[in-house]
Design a protein around this motif. Structure first.
Motif, PDB file in Angstrom:
ATOM      1  N   ILE B 105       0.832  -1.203   0.000  1.00  0.00           N
ATOM      2  CA  ILE B 105       0.000   0.000   0.000  1.00  0.00           C
ATOM      3  C   ILE B 105       0.866   1.253   0.000  1.00  0.00           C
ATOM      4  CG2 ILE B 105      -0.291  -0.031   2.519  1.00  0.00           C
ATOM      5  CD1 ILE B 105      -3.199   0.875   0.399  1.00  0.00           C
ATOM      6  N   PHE B 106       2.012   1.205   0.693  1.00  0.00           N
ATOM      7  CA  PHE B 106       2.909   2.365   0.714  1.00  0.00           C
ATOM      8  C   PHE B 106       3.522   2.582  -0.661  1.00  0.00           C
ATOM      9  CE2 PHE B 106       2.665   1.166   5.116  1.00  0.00           C
ATOM     10  CZ  PHE B 106       2.578   2.387   5.755  1.00  0.00           C
ATOM     11  N   LEU B 107       3.971   1.475  -1.268  1.00  0.00           N
ATOM     12  CA  LEU B 107       4.531   1.584  -2.611  1.00  0.00           C
ATOM     13  C   LEU B 107       3.507   2.168  -3.566  1.00  0.00           C
ATOM     14  CD1 LEU B 107       6.598  -1.549  -3.625  1.00  0.00           C
ATOM     15  CD2 LEU B 107       7.277   0.836  -3.615  1.00  0.00           C
ATOM     16  N   ILE B 109       0.994   4.146  -2.922  1.00  0.00           N
ATOM     17  CA  ILE B 109       0.756   5.567  -2.690  1.00  0.00           C
ATOM     18  C   ILE B 109       1.896   6.392  -3.276  1.00  0.00           C
ATOM     19  CG2 ILE B 109       0.565   7.329  -0.905  1.00  0.00           C
ATOM     20  CD1 ILE B 109      -0.802   5.180   0.825  1.00  0.00           C
ATOM     21  N   VAL B 110       3.137   5.954  -3.000  1.00  0.00           N
ATOM     22  CA  VAL B 110       4.287   6.697  -3.505  1.00  0.00           C
ATOM     23  C   VAL B 110       4.293   6.707  -5.030  1.00  0.00           C
ATOM     24  CG1 VAL B 110       6.786   6.688  -3.620  1.00  0.00           C
ATOM     25  CG2 VAL B 110       5.660   6.294  -1.455  1.00  0.00           C
ATOM     26  N   MET B 111       3.993   5.543  -5.625  1.00  0.00           N
ATOM     27  CA  MET B 111       3.992   5.462  -7.084  1.00  0.00           C
ATOM     28  C   MET B 111       2.859   6.280  -7.689  1.00  0.00           C
ATOM     29  SD  MET B 111       5.632   2.592  -8.839  1.00  0.00           S
ATOM     30  CE  MET B 111       6.499   1.167  -8.444  1.00  0.00           C
ATOM     31  N   LYS B 113       1.715   8.992  -6.550  1.00  0.00           N
ATOM     32  CA  LYS B 113       2.182  10.370  -6.583  1.00  0.00           C
ATOM     33  C   LYS B 113       3.196  10.558  -7.713  1.00  0.00           C
ATOM     34  CE  LYS B 113       2.160  13.426  -3.716  1.00  0.00           C
ATOM     35  NZ  LYS B 113       1.514  14.747  -3.788  1.00  0.00           N
ATOM     36  N   PHE B 114       4.042   9.541  -7.897  1.00  0.00           N
ATOM     37  CA  PHE B 114       5.115   9.606  -8.881  1.00  0.00           C
ATOM     38  C   PHE B 114       4.562   9.781 -10.291  1.00  0.00           C
ATOM     39  CE2 PHE B 114       8.232   7.702 -11.723  1.00  0.00           C
ATOM     40  CZ  PHE B 114       9.425   8.223 -11.257  1.00  0.00           C
TER      41      PHE B 114
END
Lengths: 344, 273
Positions: B105-107, B109-111, B113-114
């Motif tokens: 889930i963290f990956l 979210i970061v992706m 945004k990316f």
């Protein structure tokens, strides 16, 4: 054994470096932290330049990564933002325990995380406790009464629980226990927050507010765990030494809970060990729904403002915890089960 | 069950046109389920039934496409690592481990945004899709291939020692052909099982990320983004979150059943956990 532990630790370190590089590259393109700093006012172009210089965001990515990793007190930085580096840096880098300063609140990252960590931990440890105790009871029960009516019902329910999106169970339980109970005049459970602002942050308040989040988190993982325990338990119960124990005339209770459960719980140690660090990150979604001030919400808040130091700090902490727990799990497993030897 | 859901999502489109799903009637804000709007209407007066139909299409498409990407990456990484071994193997496996060590889930979210907000809207088959659909498909695919890669690698490691591979090599078959014509078809069973279960996970992942408001952007409906913000209406408008949530549950449940059945049928060695 000692050599094995050292070997695993040495493997873990490059892995963490690798993770940090991947994450750092991803972070770089996450958005412009300066863009949201002025609030509603549009930042002047000159101020914008100056801010970027002061925060060190004008540097190329490898320099930023280097500063993040080992700090910048060995070199000069540009504190007043005029484009000339003249002041010695103050950051000491992650390797020396300095995770930098939040771009949003200007507080040290460790402090920002430290404020939220306990909130997540109490929620998650309580859930994990409920999950383990509950799934042990249910798993053992359905293994002992395999193919009974209740076993079938449990199997069906755990399948549903396993497929349940956490927000659905969360919203459903909020609706039933929060809204409908209130409407029916029953004692109802609070649905958001950690404590009632009027009552203050007392233990009873926090416990009362924990009920629904813990329930939601537990139901999801509970399903997978109890199925797992059921299948390991069934496997163990079919083995020769259990028959021997029974043939010796040991009471059934002792056979099941002492002889069988001890060996059946071995694989569960692995599952728990690998799940625990993930709980540190918390259920992002759960915390968002229940407005629980934990790490997951912290992460969301700071991602949306591109606060690199905090986001990196949280992710690296979780990654480190995962690596450490993997090693710990292997060690505990070997210690519990003498048949396993790591000789390589 | 699954067939019914597909009929619901795609057949329903024949009854309601898409403009109806995005049609706003502010005089009918948050009206409870009634004969005209069986699932009620949302905060700006859109019909929830029509939106679950169109959202269902997007959610199912996202699930299937994301799994295609996941399988592609997973099979490629697993096959290369398993077949060639050595340095390539350890490099690819380190990447896999690194990705596995960060919760998905963290990956995501970061992706999100990316890649977020860079892809313009796309027009396909006379309909407008928000560009974020593509973003979500790609990032779900890119964050979920690790387990599949490990499975494929393990299969390749054991299969490449077989005589038929040796025979193929002796007759001068190229590496490419050995990988894709000889070994891959033999390891297809676990791949199919894992891909099936992957669809369920991809739909869940889409729902989570859209629920957090980082996924597919409105007006394109998905089951996930219909839930975004619905918890503000927990008390006053339960139909807002109940129907999309129920549909996600039913879909994931039936895909999991299918995957479990496939595992029992194709792969008798492994036991369901």
């Amino acid at each position: 054994m000692g050599r094995y532990i050292i070997k695993r630790l040495l493997q873990g370190i490059p892995l963490l470096f690798f993770i940090s590089i991947i994450l750092f590259v991803l972070m770089m393109n996450m958005g412009d932290p300066v863009a949201t700093m002025g609030g509603r006012r549009v930042t002047r172009a000159s101020d914008y330049e100056r801010l970027r210089r002061q925060l060190g965001l004008d540097k190329p990515i490898y320099t930023q990564y280097l500063y993040w990793l080992i700090g910048n007190d060995w070199t000069k930085t540009d504190v007043d933002g005029d484009g000339v580096a003249e002041t010695p840096g103050t950051r000491r880098g992650v390797l020396r325990g300095d995770f930098g300063v939040s771009l949003v609140s200007r507080k040290p990252v460790l402090q920002v995380i430290g404020e939220r960590l306990p909130n997540t931990l109490i929620l998650m440890l309580a859930s994990e406790f409920v999950i383990i105790v509950g799934s042990l009871l249910v798993g053992v029960y359905s293994a002992l009464r395999q193919y009974s009516a209740l076993d079938h019902i449990i199997t069906a329910l755990s399948f549903i629980g396993y497929s349940m999106p956490i927000f659905f169970i969360a919203l459903l339980s909020m609706y039933i226990f929060g809204v409908l109970f209130k409407r029916w005049g029953l004692p109802y459970l609070p649905t958001v927050g950690m404590f009632d602002p009027q009552a203050g942050k007392t233990t009873a308040q926090v416990l009362w507010h924990m009920v629904l989040p813990v329930l939601s988190i537990s139901i999801i993982s509970f399903a997978a765990y109890s199925r797992y325990i059921r299948s390991t338990m069934l496997e163990v119960l079919g083995q020769d030494y259990i028959r021997t124990a029974r043939a010796k005339g040991l009471p059934r209770r002792e056979v099941v809970y002492v002889h069988a459960l001890k060996n059946a719980s071995l694989p569960i140690v692995t599952v728990v060990g690998l799940d625990l660090p993930l709980l540190l990150g918390g259920a992002v979604v759960t915390e968002r729904i229940f407005a629980w001030p934990g790490m997951g919400r912290l992460f969301l808040d700071h991602v949306s403002r591109s606060d690199l130091p905090v986001v990196m700090g949280i992710l690296m902490m979780i990654a480190t915890a995962v690596v450490v727990f993997q090693i710990l799990t292997d060690i505990v497993y070997a210690w519990l089960d003498p048949r396993i030897r790591y000789e390589k | 069950m699954l067939v019914l859901l597909f009929i619901y999502a795609f057949g329903g489109a024949l009854i309601f046109p898409e403009s109806y799903a995005n049609y706003t009637d502010t005089s009918l804000r948050l009206s409870p389920p009634s004969a005209r709007h069986p699932f009620g209407t949302d905060t700006i007066g859109r019909d929830v039934l029509a939106r679950t139909i169109y959202g269902g299409q997007i959610s199912l498409i996202i699930g299937l496409l994301a799994v295609s990407i996941e399988s592609l990456v997973g099979i490629l990484v697993g096959a290369l690592a398993g077949y060639y071994g050595g340095f390539l193997d350890s490099l690819l496996m380190r990447i896999t481990e690194a990705m596995l060590n960060i919760p998905e889930i963290f990956l995501l979210i970061v992706m999100a945004k990316f890649f977020g907000g860079r892809i313009p809207e796309i027009h396909l088959l006379g309909r407008v899709f928000s560009g974020s659909v593509i973003v979500i498909v790609v990032i779900i695919g890119l964050t979920s291939w690790m387990y599949l890669a490990r499975i494929v690698r393990a299969e390749f490691l054991s299969l490449k020692e077989n005589e038929f591979v040796l025979a193929a090599r002796a007759t001068g078959t190229s590496n490419f052909e050995i990988i894709f014509r000889h070994i891959l078809p033999n390891s297809i069973a676990p791949i199919i099982v894992s891909a099936t279960l992957g669809v369920a996970n991809a739909i869940l992942a889409e729902a989570y990320i859209s629920f957090l408001g980082l996924g597919v952007q409105p007006p394109t409906a998905t089951w996930g983004n219909m839930l975004d913000g619905a918890n503000n209406y927990l008390e006053s408008a339960p139909w807002l979150w109940f129907f999309p949530g129920l549909l996600i549950l039913l879909t994931v449940l039936s895909i999991n059943f299918l995957g479990d059945g496939l595992r029992d049928a194709l792969d008798p060695h492994s036991r369901a956990v």
